[in-house]
Scaffold this motif. Sequence first.
Motif, PDB file in Angstrom:
ATOM      1  N   MET A  67      47.625  39.302  41.656  1.00  0.00           N
ATOM      2  CA  MET A  67      49.082  39.386  41.878  1.00  0.00           C
ATOM      3  C   MET A  67      49.176  39.379  43.423  1.00  0.00           C
ATOM      4  SD  MET A  67      50.395  41.982  39.008  1.00  0.00           S
ATOM      5  CE  MET A  67      50.732  41.330  37.525  1.00  0.00           C
ATOM      6  N   LEU A  68      50.219  38.581  44.055  1.00  0.00           N
ATOM      7  CA  LEU A  68      50.586  38.385  45.225  1.00  0.00           C
ATOM      8  C   LEU A  68      52.074  38.733  45.336  1.00  0.00           C
ATOM      9  CD1 LEU A  68      50.034  37.918  48.119  1.00  0.00           C
ATOM     10  CD2 LEU A  68      50.204  35.285  47.624  1.00  0.00           C
ATOM     11  N   GLU A  69      52.274  39.744  46.213  1.00  0.00           N
ATOM     12  CA  GLU A  69      53.616  40.147  46.442  1.00  0.00           C
ATOM     13  C   GLU A  69      53.808  39.802  47.897  1.00  0.00           C
ATOM     14  OE1 GLU A  69      56.357  44.041  46.758  1.00  0.00           O
ATOM     15  OE2 GLU A  69      54.405  44.439  45.807  1.00  0.00           O
ATOM     16  N   SER A  70      55.128  38.937  47.932  1.00  0.00           N
ATOM     17  CA  SER A  70      55.412  38.632  49.339  1.00  0.00           C
ATOM     18  C   SER A  70      56.958  38.294  49.489  1.00  0.00           C
ATOM     19  CB  SER A  70      54.617  37.132  49.738  1.00  0.00           C
ATOM     20  OG  SER A  70      54.969  36.615  50.981  1.00  0.00           O
ATOM     21  N   SER A  71      57.497  38.866  50.245  1.00  0.00           N
ATOM     22  CA  SER A  71      59.063  38.601  50.680  1.00  0.00           C
ATOM     23  C   SER A  71      59.803  38.783  49.169  1.00  0.00           C
ATOM     24  CB  SER A  71      59.281  37.603  51.186  1.00  0.00           C
ATOM     25  OG  SER A  71      58.540  37.224  52.550  1.00  0.00           O
ATOM     26  N   GLY A  72      59.665  39.924  48.282  1.00  0.00           N
ATOM     27  CA  GLY A  72      60.460  40.023  47.076  1.00  0.00           C
ATOM     28  C   GLY A  72      59.918  39.182  46.040  1.00  0.00           C
ATOM     29  N   TRP A  73      58.944  38.304  46.056  1.00  0.00           N
ATOM     30  CA  TRP A  73      58.525  37.315  45.340  1.00  0.00           C
ATOM     31  C   TRP A  73      57.299  37.702  44.854  1.00  0.00           C
ATOM     32  CZ3 TRP A  73      61.481  33.470  43.222  1.00  0.00           C
ATOM     33  CH2 TRP A  73      62.694  33.245  44.021  1.00  0.00           C
ATOM     34  N   LEU A  74      56.782  37.626  43.494  1.00  0.00           N
ATOM     35  CA  LEU A  74      55.682  37.746  42.891  1.00  0.00           C
ATOM     36  C   LEU A  74      55.128  36.631  42.108  1.00  0.00           C
ATOM     37  CD1 LEU A  74      53.707  40.238  42.103  1.00  0.00           C
ATOM     38  CD2 LEU A  74      54.887  40.344  39.940  1.00  0.00           C
ATOM     39  N   SER A  75      53.693  36.358  42.699  1.00  0.00           N
ATOM     40  CA  SER A  75      52.891  35.220  42.269  1.00  0.00           C
ATOM     41  C   SER A  75      51.704  35.728  41.391  1.00  0.00           C
ATOM     42  CB  SER A  75      52.456  34.195  43.099  1.00  0.00           C
ATOM     43  OG  SER A  75      53.505  33.541  43.650  1.00  0.00           O
ATOM     44  N   THR A  76      51.518  35.226  40.216  1.00  0.00           N
ATOM     45  CA  THR A  76      50.159  35.830  39.726  1.00  0.00           C
ATOM     46  C   THR A  76      49.273  34.513  39.195  1.00  0.00           C
ATOM     47  OG1 THR A  76      51.312  35.563  37.385  1.00  0.00           O
ATOM     48  CG2 THR A  76      51.291  37.718  38.584  1.00  0.00           C
ATOM     49  N   VAL A  77      48.122  34.589  39.168  1.00  0.00           N
ATOM     50  CA  VAL A  77      46.809  33.779  38.672  1.00  0.00           C
ATOM     51  C   VAL A  77      46.047  34.367  37.948  1.00  0.00           C
ATOM     52  CG1 VAL A  77      45.206  32.211  39.528  1.00  0.00           C
ATOM     53  CG2 VAL A  77      47.261  32.582  40.824  1.00  0.00           C
ATOM     54  N   GLY A  78      45.725  34.000  36.593  1.00  0.00           N
ATOM     55  CA  GLY A  78      44.814  34.536  35.723  1.00  0.00           C
ATOM     56  C   GLY A  78      43.521  33.740  35.593  1.00  0.00           C
ATOM     57  N   LEU A  79      42.541  34.235  35.534  1.00  0.00           N
ATOM     58  CA  LEU A  79      41.081  33.694  35.174  1.00  0.00           C
ATOM     59  C   LEU A  79      40.559  34.286  34.280  1.00  0.00           C
ATOM     60  CD1 LEU A  79      38.780  31.587  36.549  1.00  0.00           C
ATOM     61  CD2 LEU A  79      38.026  33.606  37.998  1.00  0.00           C
ATOM     62  N   VAL A  80      39.975  33.581  33.102  1.00  0.00           N
ATOM     63  CA  VAL A  80      39.266  34.025  32.143  1.00  0.00           C
ATOM     64  C   VAL A  80      37.961  34.408  32.421  1.00  0.00           C
ATOM     65  CG1 VAL A  80      38.329  33.659  29.700  1.00  0.00           C
ATOM     66  CG2 VAL A  80      40.839  32.922  30.327  1.00  0.00           C
ATOM     67  N   THR A  81      37.273  35.282  32.156  1.00  0.00           N
ATOM     68  CA  THR A  81      35.854  35.635  32.712  1.00  0.00           C
ATOM     69  C   THR A  81      34.889  36.491  31.550  1.00  0.00           C
ATOM     70  OG1 THR A  81      34.581  36.929  34.129  1.00  0.00           O
ATOM     71  CG2 THR A  81      36.744  38.034  33.424  1.00  0.00           C
ATOM     72  N   ASP A  82      33.822  36.253  31.695  1.00  0.00           N
ATOM     73  CA  ASP A  82      32.921  37.169  30.535  1.00  0.00           C
ATOM     74  C   ASP A  82      32.546  38.310  31.330  1.00  0.00           C
ATOM     75  OD1 ASP A  82      31.188  36.010  32.572  1.00  0.00           O
ATOM     76  OD2 ASP A  82      29.702  35.535  31.072  1.00  0.00           O
ATOM     77  N   LEU A  83      32.959  38.702  32.512  1.00  0.00           N
ATOM     78  CA  LEU A  83      32.669  40.024  32.999  1.00  0.00           C
ATOM     79  C   LEU A  83      33.216  41.038  32.507  1.00  0.00           C
ATOM     80  CD1 LEU A  83      32.536  38.934  37.065  1.00  0.00           C
ATOM     81  CD2 LEU A  83      30.451  39.082  35.461  1.00  0.00           C
ATOM     82  N   ASP A  84      32.520  42.206  32.472  1.00  0.00           N
ATOM     83  CA  ASP A  84      33.191  43.391  31.932  1.00  0.00           C
ATOM     84  C   ASP A  84      33.687  44.095  33.330  1.00  0.00           C
ATOM     85  OD1 ASP A  84      31.009  44.731  32.779  1.00  0.00           O
ATOM     86  OD2 ASP A  84      30.238  45.136  30.901  1.00  0.00           O
ATOM     87  N   VAL A  85      34.196  45.207  33.284  1.00  0.00           N
ATOM     88  CA  VAL A  85      34.892  45.881  34.368  1.00  0.00           C
ATOM     89  C   VAL A  85      33.617  46.315  35.272  1.00  0.00           C
ATOM     90  CG1 VAL A  85      35.745  48.036  35.394  1.00  0.00           C
ATOM     91  CG2 VAL A  85      36.842  46.838  33.472  1.00  0.00           C
ATOM     92  N   ALA A  86      32.513  46.931  34.530  1.00  0.00           N
ATOM     93  CA  ALA A  86      31.228  47.323  35.603  1.00  0.00           C
ATOM     94  C   ALA A  86      30.656  46.186  36.402  1.00  0.00           C
ATOM     95  CB  ALA A  86      30.272  47.933  34.618  1.00  0.00           C
ATOM     96  N   ASP A  87      30.707  44.849  35.636  1.00  0.00           N
ATOM     97  CA  ASP A  87      30.024  43.525  36.317  1.00  0.00           C
ATOM     98  C   ASP A  87      31.147  43.410  37.436  1.00  0.00           C
ATOM     99  OD1 ASP A  87      27.934  43.371  34.546  1.00  0.00           O
ATOM    100  OD2 ASP A  87      28.922  42.098  33.290  1.00  0.00           O
ATOM    101  N   ALA A  88      32.390  43.318  37.270  1.00  0.00           N
ATOM    102  CA  ALA A  88      33.096  43.261  38.178  1.00  0.00           C
ATOM    103  C   ALA A  88      32.928  44.044  39.623  1.00  0.00           C
ATOM    104  CB  ALA A  88      34.488  42.916  37.719  1.00  0.00           C
TER     105      ALA A  88
END
Length: 112
Positions: free
Chosen positions: A51-72
């Motif tokens: 998530m990128l917040e800039s000048s009151g705008w919010l952009s999001t990008v998602g990426l499917v992964t096989d990593l769990d939280v510990a791996d990340a």
Amino acid sequence: MSIQPSHFIVECPLCHAMYEQTGVRLLRELSGTKLFHCQCHMCGRSMFALMLESSGWLSTVGLVTDLDVADALRLEQVKSITSDECIRLHQMIDKDSMEFCRYLQENKRKIV
């Protein structure tokens, strides 16, 4: 504007189940950018959400992964690969690929 993941990251893009609040974890935050790891309690699949917040705008990008939280979290500590290393790997594969293919063909019974 303060980014609250529960307002923007609401459902799994694969099975469309609603994320549980415990399944969305902030991994990194840096000057208006937040990286979340989201794991679906229904299908078990994971996604990174940037998530990128800039000048009151919010952009999001998602990426499917096989990593769990510990791996990340572990991979975040690993040193980045340089462009020179990528070029050297490409040159090595290009130079030695024929020999590697021969090796695989000769040893395919052992590999399987």
